[in-house]
Structures are given as structure tokens and as C-alpha cells.
Design a protein around this motif. Structure first.
Motif, mmCIF file in Angstrom:
data_model
loop_
_atom_site.group_PDB
_atom_site.id
_atom_site.type_symbol
_atom_site.label_atom_id
_atom_site.label_comp_id
_atom_site.label_asym_id
_atom_site.label_seq_id
_atom_site.Cartn_x
_atom_site.Cartn_y
_atom_site.Cartn_z
ATOM 1 N N LYS A 3 0.841 -1.213 0.000
ATOM 2 C CA LYS A 3 0.000 0.000 0.000
ATOM 3 C C LYS A 3 0.872 1.257 0.000
ATOM 4 C CE LYS A 3 -3.850 1.949 2.604
ATOM 5 N NZ LYS A 3 -3.668 3.112 3.436
ATOM 6 N N LYS A 4 1.907 1.268 0.839
ATOM 7 C CA LYS A 4 2.788 2.446 0.911
ATOM 8 C C LYS A 4 3.459 2.698 -0.435
ATOM 9 C CE LYS A 4 4.223 2.887 5.672
ATOM 10 N NZ LYS A 4 5.222 2.498 6.632
ATOM 11 N N GLU A 38 0.888 3.961 -2.989
ATOM 12 C CA GLU A 38 0.489 5.360 -2.791
ATOM 13 C C GLU A 38 1.582 6.326 -3.261
ATOM 14 O OE1 GLU A 38 -0.803 5.337 1.297
ATOM 15 O OE2 GLU A 38 -2.835 4.698 0.720
ATOM 16 N N ILE A 48 -5.999 5.425 -8.025
ATOM 17 C CA ILE A 48 -5.540 4.268 -7.244
ATOM 18 C C ILE A 48 -6.720 3.339 -6.951
ATOM 19 C CG2 ILE A 48 -5.685 5.448 -4.998
ATOM 20 C CD1 ILE A 48 -2.817 4.098 -4.502
ATOM 21 N N ALA A 100 1.516 6.235 -7.068
ATOM 22 C CA ALA A 100 0.369 6.980 -7.604
ATOM 23 C C ALA A 100 0.627 8.480 -7.523
ATOM 24 C CB ALA A 100 -0.897 6.603 -6.849
ATOM 25 N N ALA A 101 1.257 8.927 -6.443
ATOM 26 C CA ALA A 101 1.572 10.354 -6.302
ATOM 27 C C ALA A 101 2.580 10.777 -7.367
ATOM 28 C CB ALA A 101 2.115 10.637 -4.898
#
Ligand SMILES: Cc1cc2nc3c(=O)[nH]c(=O)nc-3n(C[C@H](O)[C@H](O)[C@H](O)COP(=O)(O)O)c2cc1C
Length: 161
Positions: free
Chosen positions: A15-16, A19, A29, A22-23
């Protein structure tokens, strides 16, 4: 380039990375939800090893409407996590372009390289890029730089739509 980052994460490492990716890619996402959370490690490992497709919840993003879908999974028993196996099978015919990433407990990335190759086979598309991140790099924060480099390479890739 319209990009989606889709991932499954049981304990937060993938997940980290998803994220951060995606940034960096200015992407939408899609966290994949599964119903595996209460199962034992042994059972999860066995399912992954046996290439079981786990039941996953409904997804909200149509992969066909994205130029690039970047898919992330933890390594389980040297294999693709069973929720991501299902997601790949469900979306195989809809991908325009794909890239893959994984997180893994073993600092050596040999098994994860194989696992990323099997994601490519399942997706039925040549990958635009692959990234593997060890869990200790997630913990230390060292993953951030790797993710930035991977995202830059994807954006600059000649195979990018
Ligand atoms: C069932 C299971 C099997 C695993 N098998 C492996 C493995 O074969 N090789 C490895 O390097 N890490 C393995 N791990 C460790 C995970 O890949 C690693 O902790 C990963 O970062 C977890 O991602 P998550 O926090 O997004 O769920 C396994 C973890 C679980 C739960």
C-alpha cells in the motif's frame, strides 16, 4: 497519460509503495479488497503456491479506460498473492499497457523477479517496467527514491502510450 495503480496489501507495505507511485505518476488508485485477512500465513502461502484465485471485492475503476495500469502485489510463497492473481485474470483482456511492482520480505530480489515475470504472463502483455521493493526498504523509507526512479522511467519509456 491516464494511469491507474492497482494493488493488494495485507499488512501495508505494498500500500505504501502504491500510494507513493500513484503520487509520482499522478495516477488514480485502486486498492483490491479480498476476504483473506483472517486466514493463517500457512493457508495464504499455500493458496498462492497452488495458484488459487482468491475471491475479491468489486473494483471501482475500469482498467480499459487507462493508458497504463501499474499493478502491485506482495510476494507470497515466491508467487503472486492470490487476490492479484484474480485481478490480473479478470482484467487481462482490458489492459492497454501494464507495469508491475511487488514487495517482499526476503532482501534478495531473485524470487520476486520471477514473480514479476509471472505477473507479465498472466496479464498477457509485455510490461513497461518492473519494480521490487524489500519490506525493510519500506520500513526505512528507502523505497521512496526507488519509486521515484521507477515512475520517471515509466513516464519516459518509449513504450508509454
Ligand atoms: C503468506 C505469506 C507468504 C510470504 N512469502 C514470502 C516469500 O516467499 N518471499 C518473500 O520474500 N516474502 C514473503 N512474504 C513476505 C511479504 O511478501 C512481505 O512482508 C510483503 O511486503 C507484505 O506486503 P503487504 O504488507 O503489502 O501485505 C510472505 C508473506 C506472507 C503473508
Amino acid at each position: 497519460m491516464k494511469t491507474l495503480v492497482a494493488y493488494y496489501s495485507r499488512t501495508g507495505n505494498t500500500k505504501k509503495v502504491a500510494e507513493a507511485l500513484a503520487a509520482n505518476l499522478n495516477a488514480d488508485i485502486e486498492p483490491i479488497v479480498s476476504y483473506l485477512k483472517d486466514k493463517s500465513m500457512a493457508s495464504l502461502a499455500m493458496q498462492a503456491f497452488m495458484r488459487v484465485r482468491a475471491k475479491i471485492g468489486p473494483t471501482t475503476k475500469d482498467t480499459a479506460s487507462y493508458d497504463l495500469v501499474v499493478i502491485g502485489s506482495p510476494v507470497w510463497a515466491g508467487k503472486i498473492s492470490s487476490p492479484i492473481r484474480t485481478y490480473l485474470a479478470q482484467n487481462k483482456k482490458k489492459f492497454t499497457s501494464v507495469a508491475f511492482f511487488c514487495t517482499h520480505g526476503n532482501p534478495s530480489s531473485e524470487a520476486s523477479a520471477k514473480m514479476l515475470e509471472s505477473m507479465e504472463k498472466l496479464a498477457g502483455k509485455k510490461t513497461a517496467g518492473m519494480l521490487d521493493v524489500a519490506a525493510n526498504d519500506v520500513e526505512s523509507g528507502a523505497y521512496a527514491e526507488k519509486v521515484t526512479r521507477f515512475a520517471t522511467a515509466l513516464l519516459e519509456s518509449p513504450s508509454s502510450p
